[in-house]
Enzyme design. Structure first.
Site, mmCIF file in Angstrom:
data_model
loop_
_atom_site.group_PDB
_atom_site.id
_atom_site.type_symbol
_atom_site.label_atom_id
_atom_site.label_comp_id
_atom_site.label_asym_id
_atom_site.label_seq_id
_atom_site.Cartn_x
_atom_site.Cartn_y
_atom_site.Cartn_z
ATOM 1 N N GLY A 155 0.817 -1.203 0.000
ATOM 2 C CA GLY A 155 0.000 0.000 0.000
ATOM 3 C C GLY A 155 0.849 1.250 0.000
ATOM 4 O O GLY A 155 0.354 2.378 -0.023
ATOM 5 N N THR A 156 2.180 1.031 -0.013
ATOM 6 C CA THR A 156 3.138 2.110 0.164
ATOM 7 C C THR A 156 3.473 2.840 -1.136
ATOM 8 O O THR A 156 3.916 3.972 -1.103
ATOM 9 C CB THR A 156 4.422 1.508 0.740
ATOM 10 O OG1 THR A 156 4.656 0.259 0.061
ATOM 11 C CG2 THR A 156 4.284 1.217 2.215
ATOM 12 N N GLY B 156 12.435 -0.740 2.090
ATOM 13 C CA GLY B 156 11.845 -1.119 0.800
ATOM 14 C C GLY B 156 12.233 -0.203 -0.344
ATOM 15 O O GLY B 156 12.789 -0.649 -1.351
ATOM 16 N N GLN C 243 2.721 8.205 3.096
ATOM 17 C CA GLN C 243 3.407 7.498 4.173
ATOM 18 C C GLN C 243 3.458 8.343 5.447
ATOM 19 O O GLN C 243 3.244 7.846 6.540
ATOM 20 C CB GLN C 243 4.840 7.141 3.748
ATOM 21 C CG GLN C 243 4.908 5.969 2.815
ATOM 22 C CD GLN C 243 4.286 4.746 3.430
ATOM 23 O OE1 GLN C 243 4.731 4.251 4.456
ATOM 24 N NE2 GLN C 243 3.213 4.270 2.837
ATOM 25 N N LYS D 132 16.497 7.460 1.332
ATOM 26 C CA LYS D 132 16.374 6.940 2.699
ATOM 27 C C LYS D 132 14.916 6.555 2.955
ATOM 28 O O LYS D 132 14.035 6.855 2.157
ATOM 29 C CB LYS D 132 16.848 7.981 3.705
ATOM 30 C CG LYS D 132 18.362 8.198 3.629
ATOM 31 C CD LYS D 132 18.914 8.697 4.933
ATOM 32 C CE LYS D 132 19.397 10.092 4.826
ATOM 33 N NZ LYS D 132 20.083 10.572 6.033
ATOM 34 N N GLU E 288 8.450 4.530 8.309
ATOM 35 C CA GLU E 288 8.283 4.514 9.759
ATOM 36 C C GLU E 288 8.627 5.844 10.419
ATOM 37 O O GLU E 288 8.310 6.069 11.587
ATOM 38 C CB GLU E 288 9.127 3.377 10.348
ATOM 39 C CG GLU E 288 8.594 2.025 9.901
ATOM 40 C CD GLU E 288 9.528 0.868 10.152
ATOM 41 O OE1 GLU E 288 10.703 0.960 9.745
ATOM 42 O OE2 GLU E 288 9.098 -0.134 10.755
HETATM 43 MO MO1 MOS Z 1 7.810 -2.947 9.701
HETATM 44 S S1 MOS Z 1 7.275 -3.009 11.672
HETATM 45 O O1 MOS Z 1 9.346 -3.623 9.603
HETATM 46 O O2 MOS Z 1 6.583 -3.549 8.727
#
Ligand code: MOS
Length: 726
Positions: free
Chosen positions: A470-471, A512, A616, A679, A683
């Site tokens: 979904g990213t 990713g 994100q 980068k 998160e």
């Molecule tokens: Mo993340 S908590 O490495 O999907």
């Protein structure tokens, strides 16, 4: 290290390339594959937290129409089990299930019913009668298990300097404990898969973040060669860490398919998403900070106590952030675990930082207030360009810039340091700030490119086992290929999420984008290089890819490339940085809050697509707001079941809770991080959000809220901090 990004295919805010597939329902999620002849599985969950199964009567269930089989520990396939317990688990760990009669937590799978339809399986599952020998005192209450705390096998304890000396040199000390509750990931797409066992192997249409690790986990659990396992995860409807490793339903459905010889679909219920798909555990973080009157830090200790399950060990390293974020000579980080009769926790978005930065950044705010210093000045004073925990430089670190630019955008100068001074009617208004940092890993990635000539156009297909949770992976990979092949994005297609494709690290840990795009870049560069070499054209010479194919008399050409971290990367600490600002209003009589606005400034390398990147960050901010104010999974203290078990009682923020959000990315390219200067941002957005909200609430109310979530009832009963005027 930083330079302004130039205008190319990469960096454009294009729409998602797979968007039309999603809105037309053509994008297939795990349980949507039309596998012929498939049947349905429904898991049965234990109703005790600790004990043994004395007997299971499946006769009534088996008599029902459509029921094909009921599997329990009495007839289950033999699987590989842990050699020792608790076993330290990771993203490719085995997931044994139904291997004995023991129950370690409420909701543990104790059986599975297979039937022709989903409804038949659900109905029959309720008819299975289980007799337990229940143990009287399961370990389910956090406070009552502290004497069992142990240092985990893979310890993340750390120290430098002399903490006690540092504390004794301090003019002011903050000594406080911060609590974060159990939280659940709850991606929109339920955990689901269709397993089809054939010829001693399995094809699994699975909702997994990491395809390669899933094949390892399944093959090891069943003790079959890895080549016998094919995992397909073309579209994943969110993961947040809950789909990093295979959960028991993956193994149950595979086992069922093997036993009955038909494809088996297993989709867990939203209720089971609480008990069977991992969670963030409760953390108790003890912070001690020492500082001189002028704001110089002298000591910082971050000690965490959390729980794991009885047979598996997982630790969230909350203290990591306290090792590297500030220039402090005396530092101590510890982590202890208590085995408890609850399911095994696992990584949830920004494991370590999300929770750790709540404790650290609230404690920093408490110290700034004690020192009568502006909290931004206090942080800037203790900034460092060296990662003291690794004794190496950061590849790039624009934290000070994030704080300064954010302060200007937010209007920080209007803040009054004294709490309870900014009022409007019944509202107490507060401003809060926090610093964010998130490790930005980069891992070896392989990719294939297939070039095809159509008249004078070249179409390219990129293949790799990466996932798009979904990213926006599909989109940024297409942009990368377009950039390096110098063709329009519309001429690139991307195929992901199949273990038959070249290996990538999968989607997790914010690696990713950097890994996938550099992998795709390497494949494209390789193709161009090889095509030039055949024609004796020097590598540096720019020749359109269509011309290269034509001159080589090729209609089609395929190349594989791979990228991995450089030596330079290894010699640096690579992190993304950010700053969070928020304005919170609190009703002085009811404790009801509202977030009036948020400003987030991020320094996260090259932004591949501002639109998906923005998605994100606002997702992270929303999740951070949920963490601060609403989300908590509550454990029933006698039985050990979760009493929050749907979205009716596990509260997540809605649009109305988040009024205005501004997201700013600083222009940056970090060439030490990787060739493309990328980068991670997946998160970064959640990191330290809860602290900025807690700090704003202090500025509004004069109350230090150290236990999340900060509910109105807690707020209204909390005392004023000493020194605050009512
Ligand atoms: Mo993340 S908590 O490495 O999907």
């Amino acid at each position: 290290m930083s330079s302004i990004v130039e205008k190319t295919a990469v960096g454009q805010a294009i729409d998602r390339v797979e968007g039309h597939l999603k809105v037309t329902g053509k994008a297939k999620y795990a349980s949507e594959f039309p596998v012929p002849n498939k049947v349905y599985a429904q898991g049965i969950n234990s109703t005790i937290a600790k004990g043994e199964i004395v007997s299971i009567d499946t006769s009534e269930a088996e008599k029902q129409e459509g029921v094909l089989k009921v599997i329990t520990h009495q007839n289950a396939e033999k699987l590989k089990t842990f050699e020792e317990e608790p076993a330290a688990i990771s993203t490719d760990s085995i997931a044994p299930v139904l291997q004995d009669h023991k129950v370690h937590y409420y909701g543990q799978y104790i059986g599975v019913v297979i039937a022709e339809t989903f409804e038949q399986a659900q109905y029959a599952a309720r008819l299975v009668k289980v007799e337990y020998r229940k143990e009287a005192s399961p370990a389910i209450i956090f406070e009552k298990n502290k004497d069992k705390a142990y240092r985990p096998k893979e310890s993340s304890d750390y120290s430098r300097g002399d903490l006690e000396k540092g504390l004794s040199e301090a003019d002011e000390i903050i000594d406080a404990v911060y609590n974060t509750p159990i939280e659940h990931h709850h991606p929109m797409e339920l955990h689901a898969l269709i397993a089809s066992w054939e010829n001693g192997g399995v094809t699994a249409y699975a909702s997994q973040q990491m395809v390669e690790d899933a094949t390892i986990a399944i093959s090891e659990t069943f003790q079959i060669p890895q080549e016998k396992v094919r995992v397909i995860a073309a579209f994943v409807g969110g993961g947040f860490g809950s789909k990093l490793k295979v959960e028991r339903q993956v193994i149950l459905a595979t086992m069922a398919s093997k036993m009955i010889g038909r494809p088996v679909q297993m989709t867990v219920t939203r209720h089971q998403m609480f008990t069977n798909t991992g969670m963030r555990q409760r953390n108790e973080q003890h912070m001690r900070i020492g500082a001189k009157k002028d704001g110089t830090l002298t000591a910082l200790a971050h000690e965490t106590l959390s729980h794991t399950s009885i047979n598996e060990e997982f630790q969230e390293s909350c203290g990591m952030v306290s090792k590297m974020l500030y220039k402090v000579p005396n530092n101590l980080v510890t982590h202890r675990l208590m085995p408890m009769n609850l399911q095994t926790p696992f990584a949830m978005r920004a494991p370590g930082e999300a929770t750790g930065s709540f404790a650290l950044e609230c404690a920093m705010d408490e110290m700034a207030w004690k020192l009568k210093m502006d909290p931004i000045d206090f942080r800037i004073k203790n900034d460092t360009q060296t990662d003291l925990s690794e004794d190496q430089p950061f590849s790039s670190r624009l934290l000070v810039e994030c704080l300064r630019i954010g302060a200007e955008k937010f209007g920080w100068e209007k803040r009054n340091m004294k709490p309870r001074t900014n009022k409007e009617g019944n509202w107490l208004k507060g401003y809060g700030v926090s610093a964010a940092s998130r490790n930005s890993p980069y891992k070896e990635t392989h990719s294939k490119v297939i070039l095809k000539q159509h008249k004078d156009l070249v179409e390219a297909t990129i293949k790799m086992d990466a996932t798009d949770i979904g990213t926006g992976s599909y989109t940024i990979i297409a942009q990368t290929a377009a950039e390096y092949l110098k063709i329009p994005v519309e001429q690139v297609s991307v195929e992901l999420g199949d273990s038959d494709f070249p290996v990538t690290p999968g989607s997790g840990g914010s690696w990713g984008a950097a890994s996938y795009c550099n992998g795709a870049r390497a494949a494209c560069e390789k193709a161009l290089q090889e095509l030039k070499k055949k024609l004796n054209i020097p590598e540096a010479e720019e020749v359109p890819v269509a011309e290269l194919l034509q001159k080589n008399n090729l209609m089609e050409y395929e190349a594989e490339g791979s990228a991995k971290p450089s030596e330079e990367f290894e010699k640096h600490s690579v992190y993304s940085f950010g700053a969070n600002f928020c304005e919170v209003w609190v009703d002085k009589d009811t404790g009801m809050w509202r977030i009036n606005r948020m400003v987030n400034v991020g320094s996260a390398g090259r932004i591949l697509n501002p639109k998906t990147a923005y998605g994100q960050i606002i997702g992270g901010l929303t999740m951070g707001a949920g963490m601060a104010l609403a989300e908590q999974t509550r454990v029933e203290p006698n039985f050990g079941n979760f009493i929050t078990r749907s979205f009716a009682d596990y509260h997540v923020p809605v649009n109305l809770d988040l009024a205005q959000i501004d997201v700013i990315f600083l222009p940056e390219e970090d060439k030490i991080a990787n060739k493309m200067g990328i980068k991670g941002i997946g998160e970064l957005g959640i990191t330290s959000v809860a602290a900025s909200i807690g700090n704003a609430i202090f500025n509004a109310t004069g109350k230090r809220m150290r236990d999340l979530p900060i509910t109105p009832e807690k707020l209204i009963t909390a005392p004023l901090e000493p020194g605050v005027q009512a």
